[in-house]
Design a protein around this motif. Structure first.
Motif, mmCIF file in Angstrom:
data_model
loop_
_atom_site.group_PDB
_atom_site.id
_atom_site.type_symbol
_atom_site.label_atom_id
_atom_site.label_comp_id
_atom_site.label_asym_id
_atom_site.label_seq_id
_atom_site.Cartn_x
_atom_site.Cartn_y
_atom_site.Cartn_z
ATOM 1 N N LEU A 65 44.100 49.770 -116.090
ATOM 2 C CA LEU A 65 44.614 50.775 -115.163
ATOM 3 C C LEU A 65 43.812 50.786 -113.870
ATOM 4 N N LEU A 66 42.483 50.724 -113.985
ATOM 5 C CA LEU A 66 41.651 50.701 -112.786
ATOM 6 C C LEU A 66 41.814 49.386 -112.037
ATOM 7 N N GLN A 67 41.882 48.280 -112.777
ATOM 8 C CA GLN A 67 42.089 46.986 -112.138
ATOM 9 C C GLN A 67 43.362 46.992 -111.296
ATOM 10 N N LYS A 68 44.437 47.479 -111.887
ATOM 11 C CA LYS A 68 45.714 47.478 -111.178
ATOM 12 C C LYS A 68 45.672 48.400 -109.973
ATOM 13 N N MET A 69 44.968 49.527 -110.081
ATOM 14 C CA MET A 69 44.874 50.434 -108.942
ATOM 15 C C MET A 69 44.255 49.731 -107.736
ATOM 16 N N TYR A 70 43.115 49.076 -107.949
ATOM 17 C CA TYR A 70 42.443 48.444 -106.819
ATOM 18 C C TYR A 70 43.196 47.216 -106.311
ATOM 19 N N VAL A 71 43.770 46.421 -107.209
ATOM 20 C CA VAL A 71 44.516 45.242 -106.765
ATOM 21 C C VAL A 71 45.750 45.649 -105.967
ATOM 22 N N GLU A 72 46.476 46.655 -106.442
ATOM 23 C CA GLU A 72 47.650 47.111 -105.700
ATOM 24 C C GLU A 72 47.258 47.763 -104.377
ATOM 25 N N ALA A 73 46.089 48.409 -104.344
ATOM 26 C CA ALA A 73 45.599 48.958 -103.076
ATOM 27 C C ALA A 73 45.298 47.837 -102.088
ATOM 28 N N ILE A 74 44.703 46.751 -102.580
ATOM 29 C CA ILE A 74 44.435 45.603 -101.707
ATOM 30 C C ILE A 74 45.749 45.007 -101.214
ATOM 31 N N ARG A 75 46.697 44.836 -102.123
ATOM 32 C CA ARG A 75 47.996 44.291 -101.716
ATOM 33 C C ARG A 75 48.675 45.181 -100.690
ATOM 34 N N TRP A 76 48.550 46.500 -100.867
ATOM 35 C CA TRP A 76 49.109 47.435 -99.885
ATOM 36 C C TRP A 76 48.411 47.287 -98.545
#
Length: 270
Positions: free
Chosen positions: A253-264
């Motif tokens: 969950l934390l991994q996806k939060m930061y990766v999607e934030a980077i993608r955004w």
């Protein structure tokens, strides 16, 4: 004759083939901790960010634990130093990157020119800045950094504790995978110097689940952001208090939060 026919067929296939995929974006993982506490999670965090970027084919990550590349100027050493001969030896500076993942602490040594280049990287160039946990403790002596980030660290009254997170914007890319409410165990930061008029709070701590009588609780309004996004000039900024322990970065969950934030931040997703 057969060779000519084969060549013609190959050329025709190449002409109608799909165009080459766009090159991956480039992210600078910046984790300069020379002047502050070394969170045990930082090494694992930047390694995780690097791995997930390659696995998702979204971006390539360049990890640095110094601040040399925080500049738009050529990087050289004066002749006669014995380090280099005076010519440019590393063409990779901020102009090479599309976003920064920042996990630094406290007063990082940057020149006035480097500070101006970092702000311009986001504000004028429209690039991304994604910051994790202790990033909110950085550059207290630099007001403009706090303005870019959107808020400042103001102690952690509860230490490492359980907190109930409430998602405010479930449609935001870095929040979509979370349930509406969930319990997290982390070093829960209190944030100051932020305004909801200037940042978009994506998730917050439920104050009813916190001990608000702790001596270091300074906020009387019960407003404790967990994650936010904002624009800074043309650029996109994301910050979250989460990620104190190394094991946190094994949480999908934390991994996806930061990766999607980077993608955004890279404008790969809206």
């Amino acid at each position: 004759m057969k060779i000519l026919l084969v060549c013609a067929a190959v050329c025709a296939a190449l002409a109608t083939a799909a165009p080459h995929a766009q090159p991956r974006k480039r992210v600078l993982a910046w984790a300069d901790v020379r002047s502050g506490y070394q969170h045990d999670s930082i090494s694992h965090a930047v390694a995780t960010i690097e791995r997930l970027g390659r696995e998702s084919k979204s971006y390539d990550t360049f990890i640095r634990t110094d601040s040399q590349l925080i500049t738009k100027r050529p990087i050289t050493f004066p002749a006669g130093t014995g380090i280099a001969t005076g010519e440019e030896f590393n063409v990779r500076n901020l102009n090479y990157f599309d976003a920064i993942f920042f996990f630094g602490v406290r007063e990082i040594e940057l020149s006035a020119a480097q500070r101006a280049d970092l702000l311009s990287f986001v504000k004028d160039d429209g690039k991304g800045f994604v910051a994790a946990h202790s990033a909110a403790t950085a550059f207290f002596s630099w007001p403009e950094f706090g303005e870019m980030l959107g808020g400042r660290f103001d102690e952690h009254p509860w230490g490492i504790a359980d907190g109930t997170v409430v998602v405010d914007v479930p449609t935001f890319p870095a929040m979509r995978h979370f349930p509406a409410r969930f319990v997290v165990r982390d070093e829960l930061y209190q944030i100051k110097d932020f305004s909801r008029d200037k940042i978009r709070v994506l998730a917050h701590l439920d104050p009813s689940k916190l001990n608000l009588t702790q001596p270091l609780v300074h906020r009387k309004d019960g407003d404790f952001p967990v994650a936010w996004s904002k624009t800074y000039g043309k650029g996109r900024v994301f910050y979250s208090i989460l990620g104190h322990d190394a094991d946190d970065w094994d949480n999908p969950l934390l991994q996806k939060m930061y990766v999607e934030a980077i993608r955004w931040s890279l404008r790969l997703v809206e």
